[in-house]
Design a protein around this motif. Structure first.
Motif, PDB file in Angstrom:
ATOM      1  N   HIS A 255     -18.914   0.030 -42.224  1.00 34.74           N
ATOM      2  CA  HIS A 255     -19.376   0.601 -43.497  1.00 34.74           C
ATOM      3  C   HIS A 255     -18.472   1.757 -43.915  1.00 34.74           C
ATOM      4  CE1 HIS A 255     -22.240   0.786 -46.706  1.00 34.74           C
ATOM      5  NE2 HIS A 255     -22.583   2.035 -46.451  1.00 34.74           N
ATOM      6  N   GLN A 291     -24.189  -2.168 -47.115  1.00 40.36           N
ATOM      7  CA  GLN A 291     -25.249  -1.157 -47.160  1.00 40.36           C
ATOM      8  C   GLN A 291     -26.559  -1.700 -46.613  1.00 40.36           C
ATOM      9  OE1 GLN A 291     -24.781   2.248 -48.542  1.00 40.36           O
ATOM     10  NE2 GLN A 291     -26.559   2.355 -47.175  1.00 40.36           N
ATOM     11  N   ASP A 295     -28.358  -0.013 -43.416  1.00 38.32           N
ATOM     12  CA  ASP A 295     -29.735   0.488 -43.481  1.00 38.32           C
ATOM     13  C   ASP A 295     -30.605  -0.163 -42.408  1.00 38.32           C
ATOM     14  OD1 ASP A 295     -29.031   2.081 -45.610  1.00 38.32           O
ATOM     15  OD2 ASP A 295     -29.854   0.734 -47.147  1.00 38.32           O
TER      16      ASP A 295
END
Length: 476
Positions: A255, A291, A295
């Motif tokens: 990420h 994302q 998460d």
């Protein structure tokens, strides 16, 4: 036991202050630039560790911070803003050295390892071997140790492609040999560099991380042995868990690299050309998927909790995070034109440095097939509850009953009819070895789809699923 006074200073900061401190440390330490075509300077790397870079990986009792998966992911992400090798080295020393050292080492081993990590050049994890690089390590591994006296072992090992290969020590994976036979289980040995020879590898990329062939052929104190368990089966599971946790945490690295790609896309490419703008939007869509995976790890993984039950999720994160990040890196290189191949350009090395991520710890296609197998077998919790899966059950029925999906699914993410029809046409037991790869891709992308909060990310993932459905039909 604290490792040093200077590195423990940020341990009591709140999360926001700590992460701001780490960002400031990177900006300060690399203020004079960073050459990713050469090995990362040891003085700068030590300065980052003294600033607290690895504290989220370190238990509080050893001078680290309160356990927080979010902080682990964040330091990996921040490191990714400085290139692939920087976050890779953070992950190697944090996830593949510090975490196993604390989990399996005794007090003396931990004390010695922490001293090398925080006051020296650190260490690496040595697993793969030159003759069997991509093979099943549990079965094929030939490195071994053998007791020659109560306090002495003879170690013979050849290891291949481990980062930090010339550092102060390696955690070396090996089997115990007794009466000329190798045991099935794998243990670790804490081996100082004076027992290790190395032959540097001339890699195509990742030149800023020292890779080598490492060899050990000598006697050393038996205190080097780090037993993972007294049981062969439990020991193998413990060894596998190192890599399950590593894959779950990998998305912090990818990420950060994805954000590095996005930033360089905005900095170096024009936005007034329609096709360029389309490519930029494609990179953005991959970032949105990244994302979702990021998460998931922050919310559903804990550094203090076992991860054996999350093998499927770990493989999904490893495959999709690396696949989409590599695709984004290739797009950026294309948008840069000739600059994309200019040595030393901030963005020229991303694609070549990142490509091994799709191969290391299992090539992605192999892992997609494993994802299919993990999806179509009863989980440990289901077995404990007496649930047995019928091989005639459809993939659709399995998806609807699998808590690994329902626990994260958003109510608005209903399956389109064509995807539901495909899943309803296939049963758990009727997919050939080749189709498992494409079916595994579909399952992996469905895992993202059901929890994607962005409609654009959901549409993008569905596009990939429909392509995988076509591929599955084509290969039949």
């Amino acid at each position: 036991m604290a490792h040093s006074a200077s590195a423990t200073q940020p341990r009591d900061m709140d999360t926001a202050a700590f992460l701001q401190h780490i960002e400031a440390a990177f900006a300060r330490i690399f203020s004079d630039g960073l050459n990713l075509m050469e090995y990362l300077p040891e003085d700068k790397w030590l300065a980052l560790k003294e600033a607290g870079l690895l504290l989220p990986f370190l238990d509080e009792r050893h001078g680290g911070r309160k356990a927080s998966q979010f902080e682990i992911q964040e330091v990996l992400r921040i490191a990714g803003h400085y290139g692939v090798p920087v976050t890779l080295r953070t992950g190697i020393e944090g996830a593949l050295v510090l975490q196993p050292l604390q989990e399996f080492g005794n007090d003396a081993q931990i004390a010695q390892g922490l001293d090398w990590i925080f006051n020296g050049e650190g260490g690496g994890l040595a697993v793969t071997e030159p003759e069997t690089s991509g093979a099943a390590i549990a079965r094929e591994m030939q490195s071994y140790y053998e007791y020659t006296a109560e306090d002495t072992v003879y170690v013979r090992a050849a290891k291949y492609w481990q980062g930090n290969s010339q550092s102060d020590f390696l955690l070396v994976a090996a089997k115990e040999r007794k009466n000329g036979k190798l045991s099935k289980t794998i243990n670790l040995l804490l081996v100082p560099k004076q027992y290790i020879t190395y032959e540097a590898l001339r890699s195509e990329g990742l030149r800023a991380v020292r890779y080598a062939v490492n060899r050990i052929d000598t006697e050393m104190p038996a205190s080097a042995v780090m037993k993972l368990s007294d049981s062969d089966a439990a020991g193998l599971r413990a060894f596998q868990n190192i890599f399950i946790r590593s894959r779950l945490q990998l998305v912090g690295m990818t990420h950060g690299i994805m954000e590095y790609i996005v930033a360089n896309t905005e900095k170096f490419s024009r936005s007034d050309i329609k096709f360029v703008e389309y490519e930029r939007s494609e990179i953005a869509r991959r970032y949105q998927v990244s994302q979702v995976l990021y998460d998931f790890t922050c919310r559903h993984v804990s550094p203090e909790a076992p991860v054996a039950h999350q093998l499927m999720e770990a493989n999904i994160i490893k495959t999709l995070a690396t696949e989409y990040t590599y695709e984004a890196a290739q797009m950026l290189q294309k948008l840069l034109g000739a600059k994309g191949f200019e040595r030393g350009h901030p963005a020229s090395n991303i694609a070549i440095d990142f490509r091994p991520f799709t191969i290391f710890e299992g090539p992605n296609d192999m892992l997609y097939a494993e994802i299919y197998d993990q999806f179509t077998r009863a989980t440990a919790a289901e077995k404990e509850a007496g649930v047995k899966l019928d091989k005639n059950q459809t993939l659709l029925a399995r998806l609807q009953s699998d808590i690994r999906f329902s626990a994260v699914a958003l109510p608005e993410r209903t399956l389109p009819q064509d995807v539901a029809d495909f899943l309803a046409q296939h049963t758990l037991g009727c997919t050939c070895a080749l189709k498992k790869v494409f079916a595994g891709k579909i399952i992996a992308r469905l895992f993202v789809y059901v929890q994607a909060q962005s409609d654009e990310a959901a549409r993008f993932v569905l596009k990939g699923i429909r392509k995988d459905i076509l591929d599955c039909a084509y290969c039949g």
